[in-house]
Design a protein around this motif. Sequence first.
Motif, PDB file in Angstrom:
ATOM      1  N   SER A  67      36.697   3.626  35.998  1.00  0.00           N
ATOM      2  CA  SER A  67      35.245   3.493  36.097  1.00  0.00           C
ATOM      3  C   SER A  67      34.673   2.826  34.849  1.00  0.00           C
ATOM      4  CB  SER A  67      34.614   4.871  36.306  1.00  0.00           C
ATOM      5  OG  SER A  67      33.229   4.767  36.460  1.00  0.00           O
ATOM      6  N   TYR A 104      37.278  -0.935  41.058  1.00  0.00           N
ATOM      7  CA  TYR A 104      36.349  -0.140  41.867  1.00  0.00           C
ATOM      8  C   TYR A 104      37.125   0.838  42.746  1.00  0.00           C
ATOM      9  CZ  TYR A 104      32.887   1.278  45.259  1.00  0.00           C
ATOM     10  OH  TYR A 104      32.072   2.044  46.060  1.00  0.00           O
ATOM     11  N   THR A 146      36.980   4.906  42.448  1.00  0.00           N
ATOM     12  CA  THR A 146      36.346   5.694  43.501  1.00  0.00           C
ATOM     13  C   THR A 146      37.334   6.443  44.394  1.00  0.00           C
ATOM     14  OG1 THR A 146      36.240   3.756  44.961  1.00  0.00           O
ATOM     15  CG2 THR A 146      34.291   4.234  43.595  1.00  0.00           C
ATOM     16  N   GLU A 193      27.443   3.037  40.083  1.00  0.00           N
ATOM     17  CA  GLU A 193      26.444   2.627  41.081  1.00  0.00           C
ATOM     18  C   GLU A 193      25.595   1.475  40.558  1.00  0.00           C
ATOM     19  OE1 GLU A 193      26.882   5.844  40.055  1.00  0.00           O
ATOM     20  OE2 GLU A 193      27.828   6.674  41.846  1.00  0.00           O
ATOM     21  N   GLU A 194      25.200   1.552  39.293  1.00  0.00           N
ATOM     22  CA  GLU A 194      24.424   0.469  38.682  1.00  0.00           C
ATOM     23  C   GLU A 194      25.258  -0.812  38.605  1.00  0.00           C
ATOM     24  OE1 GLU A 194      23.147   1.906  34.869  1.00  0.00           O
ATOM     25  OE2 GLU A 194      21.611   3.192  35.726  1.00  0.00           O
ATOM     26  N   THR A 239      26.409   3.192  34.912  1.00  0.00           N
ATOM     27  CA  THR A 239      27.114   3.977  35.932  1.00  0.00           C
ATOM     28  C   THR A 239      27.769   3.021  36.916  1.00  0.00           C
ATOM     29  OG1 THR A 239      25.266   4.061  37.494  1.00  0.00           O
ATOM     30  CG2 THR A 239      25.361   5.817  35.813  1.00  0.00           C
TER      31      THR A 239
END
Length: 86
Positions: free
Chosen positions: A71, A32, A36, A7-8, A5
């Motif tokens: 992503s 990124y 996002t 976040e990871e 993910t």
Amino acid sequence: MSATTIEEAVALTKKFTSKPSNEELLKIYALYKQATIGDNQEERPGGFDFVAAAKYNAWLKESGKEKAKASEEYISLVNSLSSKYM
């Protein structure tokens, strides 16, 4: 360890023991932001803020890329760099 993910992947970048090249850092940043936020709608930075200009231009190059695709590319890039910088 590999991220699945965004976040990871962000957490993984914080575990790098050495700093990626400027080119790699700009690519990480641009993907990124695209993943996002989406397309760069910010104002172009002033002429003498070279770091901000480089970041702006890197993000601008990703314009039109869907958030999901950005992503995927971000996670893939971080995973590949982790073997080099961890």
